[in-house]
Design an enzyme around this catalytic site. Structure first.
Site, short mmCIF file in Angstrom:
data_model
loop_
_atom_site.label_atom_id
_atom_site.label_comp_id
_atom_site.label_asym_id
_atom_site.label_seq_id
_atom_site.Cartn_x
_atom_site.Cartn_y
_atom_site.Cartn_z
CE1 TYR A 112 -4.12 -1.86 0.51
CE2 TYR A 112 -2.65 -3.32 1.73
CZ TYR A 112 -3.86 -3.10 1.10
OH TYR A 112 -4.79 -4.10 1.03
CB SER A 113 0.79 4.35 -2.00
OG SER A 113 1.12 3.75 -3.21
CE1 TYR B 177 -2.54 1.99 -6.55
CE2 TYR B 177 -4.65 0.93 -6.95
CZ TYR B 177 -3.93 2.01 -6.50
OH TYR B 177 -4.58 3.10 -6.00
#
Lengths: 326, 418
Positions: free
Chosen positions: A107-108, A326
């Site tokens: 996850y960013s 993504y």
């Protein structure tokens, strides 16, 4: 001839840059334009993840929004020394149907390096709860996103990383930074923008242009909108934000307003910016968005007789075109 | 066109490029430029104008054989404005700036870093410098002394210690051809104790900042130090105001000194009293009478309310809440609920709650670790949420911290070392 001059100017400027660098002694290796010195990656690996605590977990989309997006903050005690633009891995509790531990999901990071509480001891994520219907017509819940969205403050969460260097911020505090986000792809840009407009540093004061394009389905899912409004009020000269709300807005031709549709409205301006060598484009979100954006860039570049694919390659090489999808 | 002619063209069109020609020419590899100029003289004029300044700067800043040297005040100022990586270091003794003022770098959107150099503690000086500039390899320092007694020495010192380059300002701040005599932007010394200096831009988050200070343990320090001020003024608003400055170590000493000066010299009391009144009016309504007793009496009424709220929601971290409230009670303005930034003081309930067994497990675990995670959870002080929890029917916010005036939790303005 206009574009030739643009390119030539760029070549000239980089010549002087190179001269300045060459004059400084003992500086041989290629210097990145991004803020990458001392950046840490993979301090924690899946075998021995860091166990943080969930400090806060809050839904940041309205109840009528399609899908839920949650903002959550984990404690790190400073053990995960991330930078703006990096990601962390999360391993959901429990096992899969084969009895094995769940796989890691990346996850960013949505918070700046200082974290939401400014003490460099937390990391925040922006996570959409993934629920979809598969080919058999069964409702499938994404394991990790549902684990995260259901996390209660006080519960443990296994974290790995930090990872990623693609989305690090440019060093140049006067850069033009164009940020293209769809949905939770906003995460790294919230991180950038907090550093630029909500925080104070002795050695960093952003004075370029930060231009954010955010694409979402409905206005009830305009993630962090109040924060961006505040930034806009604080730094109107340095911050622009344009939203594309695909299910509620259309362009003059009545087409749905996707992020590239909104960008097309500013295409001349964007193209002029793209010709400058202190302009950096960052893209984050669903895979499909890159194609849509490429499409409008192709036509823009073609007007100046430039092949977009070649030009993009050049930008990528110069670290001015950065993509995380993504 | 010859090499020299091109160069002259650059400096001419750069508007009197400031003695760029005096410098030894580096091998710039200008072949491409020359060709272009030869072929398109007209377009080149514009093009050269655009590169002229960087070119001159490259000569001034990077062209010399050694990466340090002496430049005129005007050249130094231009470099500070043009070069993002150029920074001004004011090495004069602290008293000088107070007496005669300091360079004004607003045009460059920079601030001079005041790091006095006494010629003795070189390591201490470098250390202080490293706190200010995190990226020495890409930082060119412009060194300003009162005259140029120490500045060239310092320029040499810093380039030997990793800075990209450094330049001493010829004749310093007050010399014959120095900064002041060159009529470069200058800020006159402050008259006495400036209140606006203290307010800074933190006004919005003051009560919040205070909470954070307390939560991180800095509170005790801040409180003891400002106690005298508190007695003097008896205004909660001023306490918050001052505390916001005091919790940052770097500013603390200076601020205290300023306060000292102020009370000893009694500068312009009437004006100040008025300002203080205004500030009180601006701050007090939002923090209300509730926060004031919380500061002086260490958490009264709210102490009961928050655990109650926590139990009402049956949220797992009820234990951490109790623990911190007892532990931190003496120093804190009591952030008793960890969820003060939610309108109803509780986190939104998740659609699928944990199974009971898992929940209890979580609870016992969180108890042991409660102390470490608690400060962050609690960093939102009660004072903030109490008045704002009232309006209920607002549309759902799209950002996680809607109740903070800045839409963000209190955060220290400068990074704290992990």
């Amino acid at each position: 001839a206009a574009h030739q001059r643009g390119l030539l100017l760029r070549a000239q400027v980089s010549t002087t840059d190179a001269a300045a660098v060459a004059a400084a002694p003992a500086k041989k290796e290629k210097i990145s334009k991004k803020h990458d010195e001392g950046v840490v990656t993979n301090k924690y690996r899946p075998k021995e993840p860091y166990v943080g605590k969930c400090l806060l977990n809050t839904k940041i989309t309205a109840d009528d929004a399609p899908g839920e997006t949650w903002h959550m903050v984990f404690s790190t005690e400073g053990e995960i020394p991330y930078r703006e633009g990096q990601s962390i891995g999360v391993i959901a509790d429990g096992v899969d149907k084969n009895g094995k531990p769940h796989k890691l999901r990346l996850y960013s990071i949505a918070s700046s390096a200082l974290g939401d509480f400014g003490d460099s001891k937390t990391v925040s994520l922006c996570v959409k709860r993934l629920v979809y219907t598969n080919d058999q017509g069964e409702i499938v819940k994404g394991v990790c996103s549902n684990f995260l969205c259901d996390l209660k403050p006080g519960s443990d969460v296994k974290i790995t990383g930090p990872v990623g260097k693609e989305m690090l911020m440019p060093k140049d505090p006067n850069a033009n930074i164009i940020m293209l986000a769809t949905g939770t792809g906003i995460a790294p840009f919230r991180s950038f923008l907090w550093k630029m407009f909500f925080e104070k540093y002795d050695d960093y004061k952003f004075n370029g242009l930060a231009w954010l394009f955010l694409g979402v389905p409905t206005s009830s899912s305009l993630l962090y909108k109040e924060e961006f409004d505040k930034m806009k009020a604080k730094a109107p000269e340095n911050f622009r934000v344009d939203y594309a709300v695909s299910r509620e807005q259309t362009n003059a031709q009545g087409e749905k307003m996707y992020i590239q549709t909104r960008m097309a409205e500013y295409k001349e301006e964007l193209w002029e910016l793209l010709k400058k060598d202190n302009t950096y484009v960052y893209m984050c979100g669903l895979k499909g968005m890159e194609k849509g954006i490429d499409d409008i860039m192709v036509s823009l570049a073609a007007k100046d007789g430039i092949d977009w694919a070649d030009y993009k390659k050049q930008l990528k090489k110069g670290e001015q075109w950065n993509v995380e999808v993504y | 066109l010859s090499y020299e002619e091109t160069l002259r063209l650059s400096t001419d069109s750069g508007g009197g490029g400031g003695g760029g020609g005096e410098f030894a020419l580096p091998d710039l590899g200008l072949g491409g430029v020359l060709d272009f100029v030869a072929q398109n003289p007209l377009v080149a004029a514009a093009g050269v104008a655009a590169v002229a300044l960087p070119l001159v700067l490259a000569q001034v800043l990077g062209g010399a054989s050694k990466p340090y040297g002496v430049v005129s005040a005007a050249a130094a100022y231009r470099a500070l404005v043009e070069e993002p990586g150029a920074q001004l270091v004011d090495i004069r003794p602290p008293g000088d700036a107070r007496q005669s003022g300091a360079p004004d770098l607003r045009e460059a959107k920079k601030k001079a870093a005041a790091v006095p150099y006494d010629g003795e503690d070189k390591n201490g000086f470098l250390k202080k410098l490293s706190l200010r500039f995190k990226d020495p390899e890409n930082t060119t320092l412009v060194i300003l002394d009162k005259f140029d007694g120490n500045s060239e020495l310092v320029a040499e010192l810093v380039t030997a210690n990793g800075y990209k380059a450094a330049f001493a300002v010829k004749d310093g701040a007050e010399g014959r051809r120095g900064w002041l005599s060159s009529s470069l932007p200058w800020t006159a010394p402050k008259k006495g104790f400036s209140l606006s200096d203290l307010i800074g831009d933190g006004t919005d988050g003051l009560p919040v900042t205070l909470g954070l200070a307390a939560a991180t343990g800095l509170g005790i320090l801040a409180y003891t130090e400002i106690e005298t001020v508190l007695q003097f003024l008896g205004s909660a608003a001023i306490v918050q105001l001052v505390a916001s400055k005091l919790i940052y170590a770097e500013d603390r000493k200076r601020t205290l000194k300023q306060i000292d000066d102020f009370f000893n010299k009694k500068v312009a009391p009437k004006e100040l009293v008025d300002e203080i009144k205004e500030i009180s009016q601006a701050l007090l309504p939002s923090t209300g009478t509730k926060s004031q007793p919380a500061i002086t009496e260490a958490a009264p009424a709210t102490a009961e309310a928050a655990p109650a709220a926590a139990t009402a929601t049956a949220a797992p971290p009820a234990a951490p809440v109790e623990e911190t409230s007892t532990e931190a009670a003496p120093a804190e303005p009591t952030p008793l609920s960890p969820y003060t930034n939610y309108p109803d003081l509780k986190p939104p309930s998740s659609p699928s709650p944990l199974a009971p067994a898992e929940a209890t497990k979580n609870e016992s675990e969180s108890e042991s670790a409660a102390t470490e995670s608690a400060p962050a959870v609690n960093s939102a002080p009660v004072a903030e949420a109490a008045p704002e929890a009232a309006p209920p029917a607002a549309p759902r916010p799209l950002s996680p911290y809607p109740n903070y005036p800045d839409l963000k939790p209190p955060s220290s303005p400068s990074p704290s070392a992990p």
